[in-house]
Each structure stands twice: as C-alpha cells, then as structure tokens.
Write a protein that holds these residues in place. Sequence first.
Motif, PDB file in Angstrom:
ATOM      1  N   ARG A  17       0.310   1.553   5.482  1.00 32.77           N
ATOM      2  CA  ARG A  17      -0.451   1.229   6.685  1.00 32.77           C
ATOM      3  C   ARG A  17      -1.151  -0.107   6.486  1.00 32.77           C
ATOM      4  O   ARG A  17      -1.768  -0.340   5.449  1.00 32.77           O
TER       5      ARG A  17
ATOM      6  N   SER B 262       0.255   3.991   1.327  1.00 27.97           N
ATOM      7  CA  SER B 262       0.249   4.682   2.615  1.00 27.97           C
ATOM      8  C   SER B 262       1.098   3.960   3.655  1.00 27.97           C
ATOM      9  O   SER B 262       1.359   4.483   4.722  1.00 27.97           O
TER      10      SER B 262
ATOM     11  N   ARG C 185      -7.842  -3.491   3.948  1.00 30.49           N
ATOM     12  CA  ARG C 185      -9.086  -3.054   3.282  1.00 30.49           C
ATOM     13  C   ARG C 185      -9.019  -3.294   1.786  1.00 30.49           C
ATOM     14  O   ARG C 185      -9.993  -3.695   1.155  1.00 30.49           O
ATOM     15  N   ASP C 186      -7.856  -3.063   1.196  1.00 37.90           N
ATOM     16  CA  ASP C 186      -7.720  -3.259  -0.242  1.00 37.90           C
ATOM     17  C   ASP C 186      -7.904  -4.710  -0.652  1.00 37.90           C
ATOM     18  O   ASP C 186      -8.451  -5.015  -1.707  1.00 37.90           O
TER      19      ASP C 186
ATOM     20  N   SER D 265       0.835  -1.194   0.000  1.00 38.83           N
ATOM     21  CA  SER D 265       0.000   0.000   0.000  1.00 38.83           C
ATOM     22  C   SER D 265       0.872   1.248   0.000  1.00 38.83           C
ATOM     23  O   SER D 265       1.888   1.304   0.702  1.00 38.83           O
TER      24      SER D 265
ATOM     25  N   ASP E 114      -3.789  -1.289   7.859  1.00 38.71           N
ATOM     26  CA  ASP E 114      -5.248  -1.154   7.711  1.00 38.71           C
ATOM     27  C   ASP E 114      -5.637  -1.021   6.245  1.00 38.71           C
ATOM     28  O   ASP E 114      -6.606  -1.613   5.778  1.00 38.71           O
ATOM     29  N   ASP E 115      -4.851  -0.203   5.515  1.00 34.48           N
ATOM     30  CA  ASP E 115      -5.183   0.032   4.117  1.00 34.48           C
ATOM     31  C   ASP E 115      -4.966  -1.222   3.280  1.00 34.48           C
ATOM     32  O   ASP E 115      -5.765  -1.549   2.403  1.00 34.48           O
ATOM     33  N   VAL E 116      -3.864  -1.933   3.572  1.00 30.52           N
ATOM     34  CA  VAL E 116      -3.608  -3.185   2.862  1.00 30.52           C
ATOM     35  C   VAL E 116      -4.767  -4.135   3.083  1.00 30.52           C
ATOM     36  O   VAL E 116      -5.306  -4.745   2.149  1.00 30.52           O
TER      37      VAL E 116
END
Lengths: 247, 247
Positions: free
Chosen positions: B226, B224, B232-233, B222, B228-230
Amino acid sequence: MSFWNSTYAVFRREFEGYFATPLAYVFIVIFLLAMGSFTFYFGQFYETGRAELDVFFGFHPWLYLFLIPAISMRLWAEEQKSGTIELLLTLPISVAAAVIGKFFAAWAFAGVALFLTFPMWVSVNYLGSPDNGVIFASYIGSLLMAGGYLAIGSCLSALTNNQVIAFVVTVVVCFMFTISGHDLVLGFFQSWAPLTLVDAVSSFSFLTHFAAIMKGVIDLRDLVFFGSLISLFLFINVIVVDQKRAG
Amino acid sequence: MIEIEGLVRRFGSLTAVGGISLRVAKGEVLGFLGPNGAGKSTTMKMITGFLAPSEGRISVCGHDVVEEPFEAQCAIGYLPEGAPAYPDMTPEQFLQFIAQVRGLKDDAAKQAIQTAAARTGLQAVLDQRIDTLSKGFKRRVGLAQAILHNPPVLIMDEPTDGLDPNQKHAVRNLIRAMSPEKAIIISTHILEEVDAVCTRAVIIDRGRVVADGTPAQLLAKSPSRRLDDVFRDLTTPDAEIKAEATS
C-alpha cells in the motif's frame, strides 16, 4: 517576446484593472471634488478676480500627497499578498518590463484624472483671458510631479505585502520630498549646514521644481529632475523585486 | 527535458531543499510526493525561475533557468500553489493577458484560449469575474493558463487540490492525454493520484529524495503493498522533527 510587447501587456492589464473595480471611479470623483472644493473655497478662485489657475495648481502637490499613494500602494503589495507575483515572475517577462508597465499604467490613470479637470481650464477661459501657455506648462508640471510621487510609491509598494503600510510610508516619504524646499526645513539646515547642502536639500523639493514650471517655463533642469527621480526609483523598484528571488 | 543537479535552497539557516537531482524525460509524468514542508513547492519554484537556487543547476529543454530564464520560461507552463489569478479579471481577459505575454497574436491567441478553455471545461464561466468563481473553477483557470501556449514542460503544484471527484477525474484525464508529448511534474498529497496519472513517483522528505521509481516499484517497498505505508515508512512525521529539534 520583445521587451515592449510584454511591457505593453502588463500596462494594459494594470490599466484596465483600475477600471474593473470601483477604485477608478471613486478615485476620480474624489480627486475632482477635492480639486474643485479646494480651488473655490480655500483658494477663493472667484474672489481673487484673476483669470489664472495658480490657486488650482497650488493645491496639486498637497492633494497628490494623499491621493497618489492610494493609486501606487496596490501596484506590488497586492501581487505579493495574493500570490499572483509568482505567476507574473514565472511568465517570460523581465522584471524591468513589469515595473515599467505597472508604473506607466498608474501614471496614465493619474493622467486621466488630471485630464478630467479640463472644465477648470475651460471656465477660466470663459471668465477672462488667462495665459494659456502658463496653464499648459502647469499641467505638464503637475503630470511630471504625479509621476515622481508614483515612482516613489511603486518602489515602496514592492517592499511590503501590506497595502496600508505601503500607503503610509509613501505619504511620509513623499511629504519629505514635497517640503524639502520649504523654509521650515531649510531653516533647520541653514543654521548649521554649509550652503551647498542647503541647496542640495532644496533642490530635491517637488514644490521648488513645480513652482518653477508653474511660472510657464518648462526648464530642462526641472525635466531632468523629475525624469531622473522617476528613473532612480523605478531602478530601485526592479532591484527590490529581483531580490525576492534570492530572498 | 528537465535536468536538475544538486539543487539546494536555503532560507536563512533553514535548508528547504538539500541536494535534489532529477531528470524528467518527454512522455513522463513525475509525481512529487512528500509531507508538508518537504520542499516540493520550493523545488517547483526554482524550476520555474521564481526562486533562485542557492546551489545546483536546473536546465529546461536545454536552457539553464538562471542563465537563460526567458527561454526556459517560454518552454514551461506553470500552475503555482493555490492557482493565483487576478481576481478582478474574467477568465477570458486573464487568458488574453497570458496569451499576449506568451507572444500569441490574434487568431493564434483566440484559438489557444478556446482550446485551453475547452480542455479545462471553462467555457461556461469565461465572462464571469474570477473572484466570483468557485474554488474548482479558479483551479481550472490556473490550469488553462498553464497549458495555454502548449508548452513542452508542465509544472503543476497540486493541480487537483480543491476539486470535486468528477473534476479530479477530468483533470487526471487531461494530464494523461497531454503526457505523450510533454514532460510533466505534478505535486500532490493524494497518493491515489500517483497510481492514476504518474509514470514515476519521487518521494521527498526534508529536502531530499528518499525514493524514486515507478508506482509499482514504490509499492514493492512495503510488505502491505500500500502506497500509504510506503509513504509513512519513508517520510518523517512532524512529531519526530520536533523531537529532533529540541534534543
């Protein structure tokens, strides 16, 4: 880890489990009160004036009908409800060892309750001179019958995670096994069924086999009946628990 | 030490696990990540032999879980989801039962219980009934049970769920301390935990592995950086699954 070692571990845990909660004490007190009151009030133990325990044992099948399912209902239903079954089945224990350990714990507990009725035996010896051989045989018969009810109850308990359902279904099934030798049931079959079928239905009756033992003769046929009934239901119990893996 | 190949599990028409292959070596702490219902717990239940796989093969320390469940289960310490334990026992009695089942005797059992209780901080409550313990202590009873026989393989379903920040920290330290000699799988919702204890993370979504790598490799996915973003993606939110089901 040997089979018997794990069976013993399950047995011990389960047996101590009865006494860790008020269940054991409540059960034993009610069991003894019921046994006593039935024998003295309904059975008119004194009025008959005979030194025997036939009335006392005569009530056993009917009391067991409601009290034994109360012991057996928790055997598997509770484990399934609380999730401890997952723990139990992922320990290096075979399902058969768990089934046998639990069954014998329940049976031993029923045995303790039955043993505590010994004052009846003592009193009847004090009041007269009964045939102690007959009484001993009746105790053995009563214990075997309790084992039969428990095996049925244990098996049915594995089919649900609801203890109330386990209790009710066990009472119904045990009731059928109890009265299948009664005229009420046999009369229904006699009108149309061949004699062999009537005999077969009758031969499944706990009452018939228990009455035979209560005469003071422990016949091999009655032992085989209760032994194979217990084995059969425990065998089905193992299959039911095993099926949950495949589920 | 853990080898999983083409693991599939179906419940009726639902495929909970749809072909997972994994290898976990000694010294690794593998973090299972994924949304609720992704198949994390189902996979763990199959590794520990509680559920039978519909397809595929699992081997633990060289023992096939389906063919040699005993040998595999002896090598595994398992903390099931929700840390089930027998409520009417004390942690001491409970651990004694586990020790007996695990084939630990007398001094070895005593020693193992002491060590496990010390490592999980249970000493103060060893004689208190489990149903009176707080959620955090119950979880630690489950942990103590899992590590009692010092197994080469540890499977823990949400080991830090319900613990306060201090207890979480202590459990993570414990996992890190044990990790060099063991192969460990933990499942978690808490992404920071992956960073804190895992040497490798696997993200599972709808029964499939969608990412597998060190925490650093996952972060690189990701922009960012982060987790969390990974997460969610790579995973599917509930809304999308619903939309797909209705279309």
